[in-house]
Design a protein around this motif. Structure first.
Motif, mmCIF file in Angstrom:
data_model
loop_
_atom_site.group_PDB
_atom_site.id
_atom_site.type_symbol
_atom_site.label_atom_id
_atom_site.label_comp_id
_atom_site.label_asym_id
_atom_site.label_seq_id
_atom_site.Cartn_x
_atom_site.Cartn_y
_atom_site.Cartn_z
ATOM 1 N N SER A 37 -5.684 -33.672 21.590
ATOM 2 C CA SER A 37 -5.765 -33.048 22.998
ATOM 3 C C SER A 37 -7.345 -33.845 23.975
ATOM 4 O O SER A 37 -8.345 -33.417 23.280
ATOM 5 C CB SER A 37 -6.202 -30.731 22.395
ATOM 6 O OG SER A 37 -5.785 -30.877 23.608
ATOM 7 N N MET A 38 -6.671 -34.093 25.452
ATOM 8 C CA MET A 38 -8.007 -33.966 25.546
ATOM 9 C C MET A 38 -8.387 -33.512 26.981
ATOM 10 O O MET A 38 -7.474 -33.569 27.681
ATOM 11 C CB MET A 38 -8.012 -35.433 25.763
ATOM 12 C CG MET A 38 -8.892 -36.303 26.903
ATOM 13 S SD MET A 38 -9.086 -38.118 27.158
ATOM 14 C CE MET A 38 -8.685 -38.379 25.658
ATOM 15 N N PHE A 56 -9.526 -32.412 29.805
ATOM 16 C CA PHE A 56 -9.550 -32.984 31.089
ATOM 17 C C PHE A 56 -10.543 -32.325 31.633
ATOM 18 O O PHE A 56 -8.952 -31.439 31.724
ATOM 19 C CB PHE A 56 -8.783 -34.258 31.820
ATOM 20 C CG PHE A 56 -7.780 -34.871 30.393
ATOM 21 C CD1 PHE A 56 -6.182 -34.252 29.772
ATOM 22 C CD2 PHE A 56 -8.545 -35.811 29.313
ATOM 23 C CE1 PHE A 56 -5.623 -35.205 29.324
ATOM 24 C CE2 PHE A 56 -7.315 -36.983 28.305
ATOM 25 C CZ PHE A 56 -6.585 -36.067 28.314
ATOM 26 N N PHE A 86 -19.909 -33.557 28.141
ATOM 27 C CA PHE A 86 -18.653 -34.219 28.416
ATOM 28 C C PHE A 86 -18.785 -35.682 28.418
ATOM 29 O O PHE A 86 -19.903 -36.288 29.350
ATOM 30 C CB PHE A 86 -18.076 -34.035 29.538
ATOM 31 C CG PHE A 86 -16.885 -32.628 29.955
ATOM 32 C CD1 PHE A 86 -14.849 -32.553 29.428
ATOM 33 C CD2 PHE A 86 -18.100 -31.206 29.395
ATOM 34 C CE1 PHE A 86 -14.648 -31.515 29.502
ATOM 35 C CE2 PHE A 86 -16.910 -30.477 30.058
ATOM 36 C CZ PHE A 86 -15.534 -30.270 29.721
ATOM 37 N N LYS A 87 -17.686 -37.311 28.030
ATOM 38 C CA LYS A 87 -17.772 -38.410 28.597
ATOM 39 C C LYS A 87 -16.731 -39.420 28.914
ATOM 40 O O LYS A 87 -16.064 -38.731 28.639
ATOM 41 C CB LYS A 87 -17.898 -38.793 26.896
ATOM 42 C CG LYS A 87 -18.346 -40.388 26.179
ATOM 43 C CD LYS A 87 -18.537 -40.351 25.174
ATOM 44 C CE LYS A 87 -18.512 -42.108 24.737
ATOM 45 N NZ LYS A 87 -18.537 -42.774 24.337
ATOM 46 N N SER A 88 -17.105 -39.538 29.786
ATOM 47 C CA SER A 88 -15.842 -40.369 30.329
ATOM 48 C C SER A 88 -16.485 -42.183 29.834
ATOM 49 O O SER A 88 -17.559 -42.419 30.644
ATOM 50 C CB SER A 88 -16.132 -40.385 32.097
ATOM 51 O OG SER A 88 -15.338 -41.138 32.654
ATOM 52 N N SER A 139 -11.143 -40.340 33.205
ATOM 53 C CA SER A 139 -10.814 -39.460 32.531
ATOM 54 C C SER A 139 -12.257 -38.523 31.696
ATOM 55 O O SER A 139 -12.953 -39.733 31.629
ATOM 56 C CB SER A 139 -9.910 -39.897 31.979
ATOM 57 O OG SER A 139 -10.527 -41.005 30.487
ATOM 58 N N TRP A 140 -11.805 -37.642 30.922
ATOM 59 C CA TRP A 140 -13.548 -37.534 30.682
ATOM 60 C C TRP A 140 -12.954 -36.699 29.048
ATOM 61 O O TRP A 140 -11.862 -36.260 28.737
ATOM 62 C CB TRP A 140 -14.027 -36.204 30.991
ATOM 63 C CG TRP A 140 -14.292 -36.943 32.738
ATOM 64 C CD1 TRP A 140 -14.125 -36.906 34.151
ATOM 65 C CD2 TRP A 140 -15.502 -37.298 32.769
ATOM 66 N NE1 TRP A 140 -14.478 -37.443 34.623
ATOM 67 C CE2 TRP A 140 -15.787 -37.334 33.776
ATOM 68 C CE3 TRP A 140 -17.004 -36.960 31.717
ATOM 69 C CZ2 TRP A 140 -16.916 -38.180 35.132
ATOM 70 C CZ3 TRP A 140 -17.724 -37.725 32.249
ATOM 71 C CH2 TRP A 140 -18.322 -38.189 34.139
ATOM 72 N N GLN A 141 -13.711 -36.934 28.227
ATOM 73 C CA GLN A 141 -13.743 -36.086 26.441
ATOM 74 C C GLN A 141 -14.715 -35.048 27.054
ATOM 75 O O GLN A 141 -16.219 -35.723 26.814
ATOM 76 C CB GLN A 141 -13.474 -37.685 25.791
ATOM 77 C CG GLN A 141 -13.753 -36.844 24.248
ATOM 78 C CD GLN A 141 -13.981 -37.966 22.974
ATOM 79 O OE1 GLN A 141 -14.179 -38.798 23.512
ATOM 80 N NE2 GLN A 141 -13.653 -37.657 21.699
ATOM 81 N N HIS A 142 -14.650 -33.332 26.256
ATOM 82 C CA HIS A 142 -14.999 -32.938 25.529
ATOM 83 C C HIS A 142 -15.817 -33.417 24.384
ATOM 84 O O HIS A 142 -14.743 -33.197 23.124
ATOM 85 C CB HIS A 142 -14.718 -31.931 26.253
ATOM 86 C CG HIS A 142 -15.735 -30.859 25.794
ATOM 87 N ND1 HIS A 142 -15.411 -29.192 26.109
ATOM 88 C CD2 HIS A 142 -17.263 -30.238 25.729
ATOM 89 C CE1 HIS A 142 -16.635 -28.574 26.206
ATOM 90 N NE2 HIS A 142 -17.734 -29.295 25.712
ATOM 91 N N LEU A 143 -17.414 -33.556 23.840
ATOM 92 C CA LEU A 143 -17.471 -33.733 22.768
ATOM 93 C C LEU A 143 -18.372 -32.846 21.582
ATOM 94 O O LEU A 143 -18.741 -32.974 20.721
ATOM 95 C CB LEU A 143 -18.928 -34.745 23.079
ATOM 96 C CG LEU A 143 -18.325 -36.288 23.589
ATOM 97 C CD1 LEU A 143 -19.814 -36.798 24.133
ATOM 98 C CD2 LEU A 143 -17.472 -37.142 23.118
ATOM 99 N N GLU A 193 -19.148 -38.911 19.676
ATOM 100 C CA GLU A 193 -17.731 -38.484 19.405
ATOM 101 C C GLU A 193 -18.706 -37.099 17.687
ATOM 102 O O GLU A 193 -17.514 -36.406 17.177
ATOM 103 C CB GLU A 193 -17.527 -39.222 17.989
ATOM 104 C CG GLU A 193 -16.689 -40.833 18.360
ATOM 105 C CD GLU A 193 -15.459 -39.468 19.461
ATOM 106 O OE1 GLU A 193 -14.818 -39.358 18.857
ATOM 107 O OE2 GLU A 193 -15.956 -40.384 20.371
#
Length: 862
Positions: free
Chosen positions: A17-18, A20, A124-126, A132-136, A185
């Motif tokens: 689940s991303m 975003f 957050f990383k794109s 798009s973004w990933q919550h790290l 990660e």
């Protein structure tokens, strides 16, 4: 009976689940409380207000970071150990409104990869230029970010300093510094736990093992952790290399671009208490080291001294590093002045630039800002970030305004982060309204509407149209989604937003408020609003003044100042229905009503709680009031609630950091407040911001805390985490929409979430009925039986796997965690788990890896 041996199969779910301006500052009257600069002298009224901070340090005015960090650890442990229910929160947005960004970092060799740190929303990383973004940073005990840094020699190595350094209304405290070697990660805690807030991280461009950190230390009390720290072994050990005093923070560091032993650091005299703020003083200043931080010399020639200097931001020329800039907040003759000083000889002497035009750019709260950036291609061009945003192209001789209160260039206000590509000049910028990009030196901007960073004070659901969510937010107005889409929210009322109510019989009637009790009503669905708060003009009001609606007569509402007001005609007229219900500590900036509640079972029952620790009950719809405070601690009352099943049962929650002795945060009374019983149970010892009883399941309660959401099925005897799909973000408000049985959460940093409560099965029901996958029978010697499946689990992803074993009474009887090795892979085998002390019977095995969960029923046979 032989001891049973467990054989198990673990089925992991395969999906990931991303996750975003319209802030009407020009038209909003800000009526903040008075805070003395020193105990004998008052500062002017200022913004942001100290609402979040004051409620947590009342009544001591002090703050024990040790106990707070322990509370965070308790919360993290409960989140990790609570049995899973295979349900997850659904992000509800807004993604397109934004929230406060504290830092942006990009490695010049990978400009498409962007890291964003948020004030209370994590990292957050794109990897696709912001599409798009990933919550790290979801699994850490605190997700308030002060600063980020990328190793210049290795873009996969990222450093994160926790604890926002802007000293806002309440900057959530951090727990030190983290390091990632795989692009965010996974993270490893690298110490400085007592640093509280981190202003800057610098990784030596010539030696990745040498790192410098500016630590601010505790905001509310002196401590020895303030100053500049250095590690020479990649963060394994730290040495404090610059210390001025226990009330002087390290806030910024810059390194010479070619000589790594030359560094400049700024120190900031900074203290706060319940009724004062000291953000300037003689120990504020700039220091220089020429031997890699071993020794430091204070720079004074041409710089302000005495009591005037406050927070200082630093920047250095990349082409001619003899050019150094200092952005200084000064208190001069009672006025706050933003000034820029420039040195052309490596800090030996300084001169003030021609900055009269920018003097008021920080308004009266320069401690909230302090960033300055030079153009990597032109040392004479720099940007200064405050309430407004300015650029100078000629070393400070003239300035161009790029953003401000009046929505200049379609960019929001309150600026905190700026990154400039060293070749293309492409700029990424973060402020209180989110993330922006500019390709023309800031003359025009593009908003990146894909980050859930909004800080909610309150949340509301339209009863007739539950897809319409509303809420009051920090620095981002009162907002609403008409469609329910997480990227389709609008601002409908200016100022900071607080309580919002929608008439449950007519969705066109909306009540909303801005700070200090400025209450408005709309009769056309939010297209326009009329002020209906004139009756209490001049009264003491809370920054977030409570408003409630009668459960059967929507034209009747109650509002709280230092007394209770009531209307029976939708706010056309109001009548004060109580005397002053507070302790009358107004000189301390307290003594207002902080929460109201009304009973659905008997609407004549109304509760009022105050920020100075009093609770009153009316059994006559507000005509008469009785104090029912006895039995509650002297703390800010955050919420009161009536039980939906028992008319005489009420609940109270309180704020406040633990000091000398632990105290409960959740209370229950079964006799309308004549006596109170703590129902803290195993909840972490952290402030509780909201409590909501479940109107469908008796004994079920939900609470939002500074470290997420917890719930109980037995009125507080045992609490469990309810955070699957949500980071460990502070939760400030919860609402249940009964027709859809949906719980909506307003978070302070990651926008809003929804959860369908019908999906949550009781632990007891799960334990008795679980068969989500298939049954596994467990025998004394499973290896000898062909019917027993293969018994191993290979952990290949970066995140650890949590295993929970629950008995048929719903109790957690065994838990373990499988941590990947440095190679990212580990095999879990039968012999790694023993259940020698478990009796035969039916058990539920649950596994979690990040947001993935799986459930299997296990049958232990003798």
């Amino acid at each position: 009976m032989k001891k049973p041996v467990v054989a198990l199969i673990i089925v992991l779910l395969a999906s990931v689940s991303m996750f975003f301006l319209l802030r009407d500052k020009a038209g909003t009257t800000l009526q903040g409380p008075l805070f003395p600069e020193k105990l004998e002298a008052k500062e002017p009224k200022k913004e942001p207000n100290d609402w979040l901070g004051k409620q947590k340090v009342f009544p001591h005015g002090r703050f024990s970071q040790e106990y707070y960090l322990e509370g965070l650890r308790q919360a993290q442990a409960l989140h990790q150990s609570s049995p899973l229910r295979q349900v997850a929160w659904e992000p509800a947005g807004p993604y397109n409104i934004g929230g406060r960004i504290t830092d942006i970092e990009i490695h010049a060799s990978q400009p498409e990869t962007i890291y964003v740190g948020a004030a209370s929303g994590g990292i957050f990383k794109s990897t696709d230029n912001g599409q798009s973004w990933q919550h790290l940073f979801q699994q850490q005990p605190v997700i308030s970010i002060g600063d980020l840094a990328i190793d210049p020699a290795n873009p996969q190595i990222v450093w994160a300093g926790t604890g926002e350094a802007n000293s806002s209304s309440f900057s959530f405290v951090g727990n030190g510094i983290y390091k990632s070697i795989d692009g965010g990660e996974t993270w490893q805690h690298k110490g400085l736990e007592q640093s509280a807030y981190i202003g800057r991280i610098v990784v030596d461009h010539s030696n990745s093992q040498r790192i410098f950190v500016a630590a601010l230390g505790n905001l509310f009390s002196p401590n020895q952790m303030r100053g500049i720290y250095r590690s020479i072994d990649g963060g394994d050990n730290w040495q404090r290399v610059l210390f001025v005093s226990d009330s002087t923070s390290g806030v910024d560091i810059v390194q010479h671009p070619t000589n790594p032993d030359i560094l400049y650091a700024s120190m900031w005299e900074r203290m706060r208490g319940l009724t004062y703020r000291r953000s300037h003083g003689p120990t504020s200043g700039i220091y220089k080291s020429t031997d890699g931080g071993q020794n430091w010399v204070r720079l004074t020639n041409g710089l302000p001294t005495g009591d005037t200097p406050g927070r200082i931001g630093l920047a250095i020329g990349r082409n001619n590093p003899e050019i150094v800039y200092a952005f200084i907040d000064q208190l001069i003759n009672g006025q706050y002045v933003a000034s820029v000083y420039r040195s052309i000889n490596g800090g030996e002497s300084w001169s003030r630039t021609n900055d009269a035009v920018v003097a008021g750019m920080n308004s009266n709260f320069g401690w909230y800002f302090g960033q300055i950036r030079t153009d990597p291609r032109n040392d004479n061009r720099f940007w200064i970030l405050g309430v407004d945003l300015y650029r100078s192209d000629n070393g400070g001789q003239t300035f161009t305004q790029l953003a401000g209160y009046y929505n200049i260039n379609d960019i929001y206000v309150d600026h905190h982060a700026l990154w400039i590509h060293p070749v293309s000049g492409l700029m990424w910028h973060g402020n209180d309204g989110g993330l922006y990009r500019s390709a023309d030196l800031g003359a025009s901007w593009t908003k990146i509407n894909k980050l859930p960073l909004t800080q909610f004070y309150t949340i509301e659901v339209d009863y007739l149209n539950p897809q319409r969510l509303y809420g009051g937010t920090q620095d981002n107005n009162t907002v609403r989604t008409w469609t329910g889409a997480n990227d389709n929210w609008d601002r409908i009322l200016g100022g900071d937003g607080f309580y919002t109510l929608v008439d449950y019989t007519n969705s066109n009637t909306i009540y909303a408020e801005s700070q200090w009790g400025n209450l408005y009503r709309s009769d056309n669905g939010g297209l326009s609003f009329s002020w209906i708060g004139s009756n209490w003009s001049g009264e003491r009001t809370n920054w977030s003044s409570p408003l409630i609606m009668h459960p059967t007569d929507p034209q009747t509402l109650y509002f709280g100042t230092h007394r209770v007001w009531k209307t029976t005609n939708k706010g056309q007229s109001w009548q004060a229905v109580s005397a002053d219900l507070t302790r009358q500590l107004a000189s301390s900036g307290f003594s207002t009503i902080s929460t109201l509640a009304i009973s659905r079972l008997n609407p004549n029952l109304v509760l009022a709680g105050t920020d100075d620790g009093r609770v009153h009950l009316s059994t006559s719809g507000g005509l008469f009031w009785t104090e029912i405070t006895a039995g509650l601690p002297l703390r800010w009352i955050t919420r009161l609630a009536f039980d939906p099943f028992e008319v005489n049962t009420i609940y109270a929650t309180v704020s406040g950091f633990r000091w000398d002795e632990p105290h409960p945060y959740v209370f229950k009374s079964t006799n309308l407040g004549q006596t109170w019983t703590p129902i803290q149970g195993n909840l972490p010892l952290l402030p509780v911001n909201v409590i909501v009883p479940d109107p469908q399941r008796e004994g079920w309660l939900y609470v939002g805390t500074d470290a997420g959401i917890f719930y109980t099925e037995n009125v507080g005897q045992q609490w469990q985490s309810l955070m699957e799909g949500m980071p460990m973000v502070p939760v400030t408000d919860l609402k249940i929409h009964m027709p859809t049985y949906t719980l909506v959460a307003g978070t302070y940093g990651n926008s809003a979430y929804r959860l369908n409560l019908s999906q949550i099965t009781s632990l007891n029901d799960i334990a008795h009925k679980a068969s989500n996958q298939f049954d596994i029978k467990l025998f004394p010697n499973p290896a000898s039986r062909n019917t027993t499946p293969s018994l191993s689990l290979e952990v290949q992803a970066a995140h650890p796997v949590h295993l929970h074993l629950i008995n048929n009474q719903g109790q957690l009887v065994y838990q373990t965690r499988i941590i990947p090795t440095a190679t990212g892979s580990q095999v879990f085998r039968l012999e790694d788990l023993t259940t020698a002390n478990l009796p035969a019977g039916t058990y539920l095995l649950q596994t979690r890896q990040a947001s993935h969960t799986a459930t299997t029923r296990l049958i232990l046979t003798p």
